[in-house]
Write an enzyme that holds these catalytic residues in place. Structure first.
Site, PDB file in Angstrom:
ATOM      1  N   HIS A 155       0.851  -1.202   0.000  1.00 54.29           N
ATOM      2  CA  HIS A 155       0.000   0.000   0.000  1.00 54.29           C
ATOM      3  C   HIS A 155       0.877   1.239   0.000  1.00 54.29           C
ATOM      4  O   HIS A 155       2.050   1.218   0.403  1.00 54.29           O
ATOM      5  CB  HIS A 155      -0.969   0.019   1.188  1.00 54.29           C
ATOM      6  CG  HIS A 155      -0.306   0.139   2.529  1.00 54.29           C
ATOM      7  ND1 HIS A 155       0.180   1.336   3.038  1.00 54.29           N
ATOM      8  CD2 HIS A 155      -0.036  -0.808   3.472  1.00 54.29           C
ATOM      9  CE1 HIS A 155       0.686   1.130   4.230  1.00 54.29           C
ATOM     10  NE2 HIS A 155       0.583  -0.173   4.525  1.00 54.29           N
ATOM     11  N   CYS A 210       3.196  -4.602   6.715  1.00 55.45           N
ATOM     12  CA  CYS A 210       2.953  -4.412   5.281  1.00 55.45           C
ATOM     13  C   CYS A 210       4.228  -3.934   4.559  1.00 55.45           C
ATOM     14  O   CYS A 210       5.228  -3.601   5.191  1.00 55.45           O
ATOM     15  CB  CYS A 210       1.847  -3.377   5.072  1.00 55.45           C
ATOM     16  SG  CYS A 210       0.209  -3.960   5.535  1.00 55.45           S
TER      17      CYS A 210
END
Length: 468
Positions: free
Chosen positions: A423, A444
């Protein structure tokens, strides 16, 4: 003249005597016939109660007084003793008695024993329900301590059909005994025949049919294709024993389950370890986590069993695979490069960089910041896959250095069940190669917004993601 007169006189006397005898017989016959029409023969019983010599009214009066002990015998054994009840005979039953009177009528009295059945107009709910249920329950309880009959049956073992012989038992045939009970429902004493369950014999039509059905399976086999390998599986390979009952095959498929496990060990890719060449040219060992496929034992058992039992010659294993995570259908089946194919993403923890490949060509390389090592939020290593993509998206979770959070992003591509993904992270200031050691993400692959916009277009749902 006198002699002739005497002869005539004697003749007249004989005529009178014969006439008198006929009259007496006729009167006697009339009286006897009347008696026979209005009285039961001496040997007649109704519902087990002696009514011989009685008129219909007298028989009705006797039957009304009868009290039933409600004892039920099977053979010579007393099985159930219920409470004492009346026979439930009433005045409404007189027409039925008179009809029995007509049925048993004979001109001459006889002593042939006969027990007539009379069903009262007033139903006996105690015998129809309470006593009946008590009898059935008791028989079933007694059967638990008795030996069951074993039917003869045909079986297919080691590619050969044989017959297992019958074995007699001594359990009561409850269904047949209860049928007889219903026929004796209004007898004074219920005495039922001892009926034992009889097994199906080896020479029966049932066993012969089983043999014919099993004979069809002898030497039967199916070709099972998994990726590019063909497995020939016979009935003997798949089933340790096959029988045929009630219009269908029954089988023990433990050998088949072992075969499926063997194929998975040889060809399945879930959790499999293998060598992988990194973008830098090094050879490392990676392990599939959520990415990959295996044969579902349940699906493959059904596919192969049906094929063998119906005579299907070839089946494809693709329909039987499963996978983990978001896509449970399995991924990488039939692809080269250990099932990775030529389109995939790579993340290097040490180099803090990602590479995206499409059809064997690298189409993008960019810097990332992975999970914070200091807080043990490391991005997990292994082989995963892009579960889904979303733009824009809101990320929700918990981070060691932030607590519970809710963060809007423009692009999101998740690749682990635990919630890790690519992301954009426009808020991040530190993009150095060492940022992940103390200031990394919650797990992430943080990506600079411009690179993430491009990566979002390059990433494909279900493509593998190799993290090392």
């Amino acid at each position: 003249m006198k002699r002739t007169h005497r002869k005539q006189t004697r003749s007249n006397i004989w005529v009178l005597l014969v006439a008198l005898v006929i009259i007496v017989i006729g009167i006697g016959g009339f009286v006897m016939n009347r008696h026979q029409r209005t009285h039961f023969n001496r040997s007649v019983k109704i519902n087990g109660i002696d009514v011989g010599g009685l008129t219909a009214d007298e028989a009705l009066a006797r039957l009304k007084k009868v009290q039933w002990s409600n004892q039920v015998y099977v053979g010579q054994t007393l099985i159930v003793t219920g409470k004492t009840t009346s026979a439930h005979i009433s005045q409404a039953d007189l027409p039925a008695l008179e009809k029995i009177m007509q049925q048993q009528y004979s001109f001459f009295p006889h002593k042939v024993n006969h027990n007539y059945h009379l069903q009262p107009q007033q139903k006996n709910s105690y015998r129809e329900n309470v006593l009946r249920q008590a009898l059935q329950t008791k028989l079933e309880q007694l059967n638990q301590k008795r030996n069951p009959a074993q039917d003869a049956y045909a079986q297919l073992v080691n590619n050969k059909v044989t017959v297992v012989p019958a074995r007699k038992g001594n359990q009561y045939n409850v269904a047949k005994i209860m049928q007889e009970y219903d026929h004796q429902l209004y007898q004074a004493t219920i005495r039922l025949k001892k009926k034992i369950v009889q097994p199906v014999t080896a020479t029966s039509a049932t066993v012969k049919r089983q043999q014919r059905k099993l004979d069809k399976l002898v030497d039967r086999q199916v070709e099972y294709t998994v990726v590019d390998k063909k497995h020939t599986i016979t009935v003997a390979d798949a089933f340790s024993k096959v029988t045929y009952h009630n219009g269908k095959y029954d089988y023990d498929d433990v050998p088949l389950r072992k075969l499926i496990t063997k194929i998975n060990n040889e060809q399945g890719t879930l959790h499999k370890r293998y060598d992988f060449t990194t973008p830098g040219g090094s050879t490392i060992t990676v392990q599939n986590e959520s990415y990959g496929w295996e044969l579902s034992t349940t699906k493959a058992r059904k596919t192969l069993s049906q094929a063998l039992l119906t005579g299907k010659k070839q089946v494809d294993g693709r329909q039987d695979i499963y996978g983990l995570g978001y896509n449970t259908g399995g991924l990488g089946y039939g692809l080269d490069n250990n099932g990775l194919g030529k389109t995939y993403a790579v993340i290097s923890i040490a180099e803090q960089r990602a590479w995206l490949y499409r059809d064997g060509q690298m189409v993008q390389s960019f810097r990332v910041v992975t999970g914070n090592q200091a807080t043990h939020e490391d991005t997990p290593t292994g082989v995963y896959y892009i579960m889904y993509k979303q733009s824009p998206s809101v990320l929700r979770g918990y981070a060691a250095n932030r607590g519970k959070y809710e963060q809007k992003v423009s692009y999101w591509a998740q690749f682990t069940d635990s919630g890790c993904g690519f992301h954009d992270a426009g808020w991040r200031k530190d993009w150095s190669p060492k940022a992940y050691l103390n200031h990394g993400s919650g797990g992430c692959a943080n990506t600079q917004p411009a690179e993430m916009a491009k990566a979002y277009g390059n990433l494909v749902q279900n493509e593998p993601v190799i993290v090392y």
